[in-house]
Scaffold this motif. Sequence first.
Motif, mmCIF file in Angstrom:
data_model
loop_
_atom_site.group_PDB
_atom_site.id
_atom_site.type_symbol
_atom_site.label_atom_id
_atom_site.label_comp_id
_atom_site.label_asym_id
_atom_site.label_seq_id
_atom_site.Cartn_x
_atom_site.Cartn_y
_atom_site.Cartn_z
ATOM 1 N N ALA A 1 0.804 -1.212 0.000
ATOM 2 C CA ALA A 1 0.000 0.000 0.000
ATOM 3 C C ALA A 1 0.839 1.264 0.000
ATOM 4 C CB ALA A 1 -0.917 0.005 1.218
ATOM 5 N N GLY A 2 2.147 1.159 0.022
ATOM 6 C CA GLY A 2 2.983 2.336 -0.071
ATOM 7 C C GLY A 2 3.549 2.816 1.246
ATOM 8 N N SER A 3 3.299 2.112 2.351
ATOM 9 C CA SER A 3 3.878 2.515 3.622
ATOM 10 C C SER A 3 5.370 2.201 3.612
ATOM 11 C CB SER A 3 3.208 1.770 4.771
ATOM 12 O OG SER A 3 3.587 0.408 4.757
ATOM 13 N N PRO A 4 6.176 2.933 4.412
ATOM 14 C CA PRO A 4 7.611 2.638 4.451
ATOM 15 C C PRO A 4 7.914 1.189 4.812
ATOM 16 C CG PRO A 4 7.164 4.753 5.490
ATOM 17 C CD PRO A 4 5.824 4.128 5.196
ATOM 18 N N THR A 5 7.135 0.621 5.750
ATOM 19 C CA THR A 5 7.373 -0.771 6.130
ATOM 20 C C THR A 5 7.121 -1.706 4.957
ATOM 21 O OG1 THR A 5 6.784 -0.333 8.431
ATOM 22 C CG2 THR A 5 6.681 -2.625 7.688
ATOM 23 N N ALA A 6 6.007 -1.472 4.254
ATOM 24 C CA ALA A 6 5.677 -2.327 3.116
ATOM 25 C C ALA A 6 6.706 -2.179 2.002
ATOM 26 C CB ALA A 6 4.282 -1.984 2.597
ATOM 27 N N ILE A 7 7.160 -0.952 1.756
ATOM 28 C CA ILE A 7 8.168 -0.729 0.723
ATOM 29 C C ILE A 7 9.461 -1.441 1.095
ATOM 30 C CG2 ILE A 7 9.518 1.003 -0.510
ATOM 31 C CD1 ILE A 7 6.509 0.973 -1.124
ATOM 32 N N GLY A 8 9.837 -1.372 2.369
ATOM 33 C CA GLY A 8 11.042 -2.057 2.818
ATOM 34 C C GLY A 8 10.945 -3.561 2.647
ATOM 35 N N GLU A 9 9.764 -4.110 2.946
ATOM 36 C CA GLU A 9 9.573 -5.553 2.778
ATOM 37 C C GLU A 9 9.662 -5.941 1.303
ATOM 38 O OE1 GLU A 9 5.849 -6.254 4.634
ATOM 39 O OE2 GLU A 9 6.657 -6.195 6.682
ATOM 40 N N LEU A 10 9.078 -5.118 0.442
ATOM 41 C CA LEU A 10 9.146 -5.390 -0.992
ATOM 42 C C LEU A 10 10.592 -5.326 -1.480
ATOM 43 C CD1 LEU A 10 7.637 -5.883 -3.644
ATOM 44 C CD2 LEU A 10 7.432 -3.401 -3.897
ATOM 45 N N ALA A 11 11.335 -4.318 -1.029
ATOM 46 C CA ALA A 11 12.738 -4.203 -1.419
ATOM 47 C C ALA A 11 13.533 -5.409 -0.939
ATOM 48 C CB ALA A 11 13.331 -2.916 -0.851
ATOM 49 N N GLY A 12 13.216 -5.912 0.257
ATOM 50 C CA GLY A 12 13.897 -7.096 0.762
ATOM 51 C C GLY A 12 13.642 -8.317 -0.105
ATOM 52 N N ARG A 13 12.395 -8.467 -0.578
ATOM 53 C CA ARG A 13 12.092 -9.592 -1.468
ATOM 54 C C ARG A 13 12.852 -9.457 -2.779
ATOM 55 N NH1 ARG A 13 6.700 -8.767 -0.011
ATOM 56 N NH2 ARG A 13 6.068 -8.181 -2.131
ATOM 57 N N TYR A 14 12.863 -8.247 -3.325
ATOM 58 C CA TYR A 14 13.592 -8.024 -4.573
ATOM 59 C C TYR A 14 15.079 -8.313 -4.392
ATOM 60 C CZ TYR A 14 9.534 -5.601 -6.628
ATOM 61 O OH TYR A 14 8.305 -5.281 -7.135
ATOM 62 N N ALA A 15 15.623 -7.898 -3.253
ATOM 63 C CA ALA A 15 17.042 -8.147 -2.989
ATOM 64 C C ALA A 15 17.324 -9.647 -2.946
ATOM 65 C CB ALA A 15 17.457 -7.485 -1.679
ATOM 66 N N GLY A 16 16.422 -10.405 -2.330
ATOM 67 C CA GLY A 16 16.595 -11.854 -2.280
ATOM 68 C C GLY A 16 16.578 -12.479 -3.664
ATOM 69 N N TRP A 17 15.666 -12.016 -4.508
ATOM 70 C CA TRP A 17 15.613 -12.545 -5.877
ATOM 71 C C TRP A 17 16.874 -12.181 -6.656
ATOM 72 C CZ3 TRP A 17 10.033 -10.301 -6.601
ATOM 73 C CH2 TRP A 17 9.132 -11.085 -5.857
ATOM 74 N N LEU A 18 17.361 -10.970 -6.436
ATOM 75 C CA LEU A 18 18.585 -10.552 -7.120
ATOM 76 C C LEU A 18 19.764 -11.423 -6.690
ATOM 77 C CD1 LEU A 18 20.253 -8.679 -8.893
ATOM 78 C CD2 LEU A 18 20.308 -7.029 -7.004
ATOM 79 N N LEU A 19 19.866 -11.697 -5.406
ATOM 80 C CA LEU A 19 20.955 -12.548 -4.922
ATOM 81 C C LEU A 19 20.846 -13.956 -5.507
ATOM 82 C CD1 LEU A 19 21.052 -11.267 -1.260
ATOM 83 C CD2 LEU A 19 23.021 -11.304 -2.816
ATOM 84 N N ASP A 20 19.623 -14.468 -5.600
ATOM 85 C CA ASP A 20 19.436 -15.789 -6.215
ATOM 86 C C ASP A 20 19.934 -15.785 -7.659
ATOM 87 O OD1 ASP A 20 18.330 -16.797 -3.912
ATOM 88 O OD2 ASP A 20 16.249 -16.566 -4.573
ATOM 89 N N ALA A 21 19.676 -14.683 -8.374
ATOM 90 C CA ALA A 21 20.095 -14.599 -9.774
ATOM 91 C C ALA A 21 21.607 -14.453 -9.908
ATOM 92 C CB ALA A 21 19.401 -13.415 -10.450
ATOM 93 N N LEU A 22 22.242 -13.834 -8.914
ATOM 94 C CA LEU A 22 23.683 -13.605 -8.981
ATOM 95 C C LEU A 22 24.493 -14.839 -8.595
ATOM 96 C CD1 LEU A 22 23.908 -10.053 -7.345
ATOM 97 C CD2 LEU A 22 24.338 -10.622 -9.743
ATOM 98 N N ARG A 23 23.890 -15.713 -7.809
ATOM 99 C CA ARG A 23 24.655 -16.861 -7.306
ATOM 100 C C ARG A 23 24.901 -17.869 -8.423
ATOM 101 N NH1 ARG A 23 24.540 -18.901 -1.214
ATOM 102 N NH2 ARG A 23 26.544 -19.969 -1.322
ATOM 103 N N ALA A 24 26.101 -18.402 -8.443
ATOM 104 C CA ALA A 24 26.453 -19.387 -9.470
ATOM 105 C C ALA A 24 25.570 -20.620 -9.341
ATOM 106 C CB ALA A 24 27.919 -19.780 -9.329
ATOM 107 N N PRO A 25 25.156 -21.198 -10.477
ATOM 108 C CA PRO A 25 24.310 -22.403 -10.423
ATOM 109 C C PRO A 25 25.041 -23.566 -9.757
ATOM 110 C CG PRO A 25 24.603 -21.611 -12.705
ATOM 111 C CD PRO A 25 25.458 -20.762 -11.829
#
Length: 207
Positions: A183-207
Amino acid sequence: MPGSDSPPRADAARNRERLLHAARQALAEGDRSLQLNDVARRAGVGVGTAYRHFPTPRALLETLVQAQLDDALDQARRELAAPDPWAGLTRLLTTGIALLVSDPGFAEVLAAGTDTLPRTSQLKQELYDAVDQLLRRVRDVGALRPGVDGDDILRLMCGVSYAARLAEDTGSPAGPAGLPGPAGSPTAIGELAGRYAGWLLDALRAP
């Protein structure tokens, strides 16, 4: 006379801090233009005083975020010495994305191709170098996908933070293009950024 220069220097320092405080308030309220006339009015100083300290809005913005650049560089150097390089990269990327999401001015300066202040360029180059060294350590233990360098990491971090802030800009439960989002609250935005960061790390890690 001994000490005759002290009051002007003290006044100049106070005015500079008042301008920086006013600029931080403007950024917190969503005004990213940092027009010096407006900042001077907020700070209660003359426009000429503002221009003497900060010749352009960009110089003011870069001055504001130099502390964040210092902090990011300090963390990158600490993680470079960590015994587990992948864990160090994970901490650096996660913390960095959180900072970029919370401070759009920092994100703007970090992503810029050119800088106004030499100190900004110096700090950014030192940060890029530290991230490159950390990536070499991660690559040496076989944990990093091939072809990734420090510039890639920093641009991806800026991209993730921008994507997370889009949800804040929409201000509605539905994210861009009708996708489910916070909904755009700072907490929700932070949680969304954390999920995105996790996906990015998954993509960066060697298979």
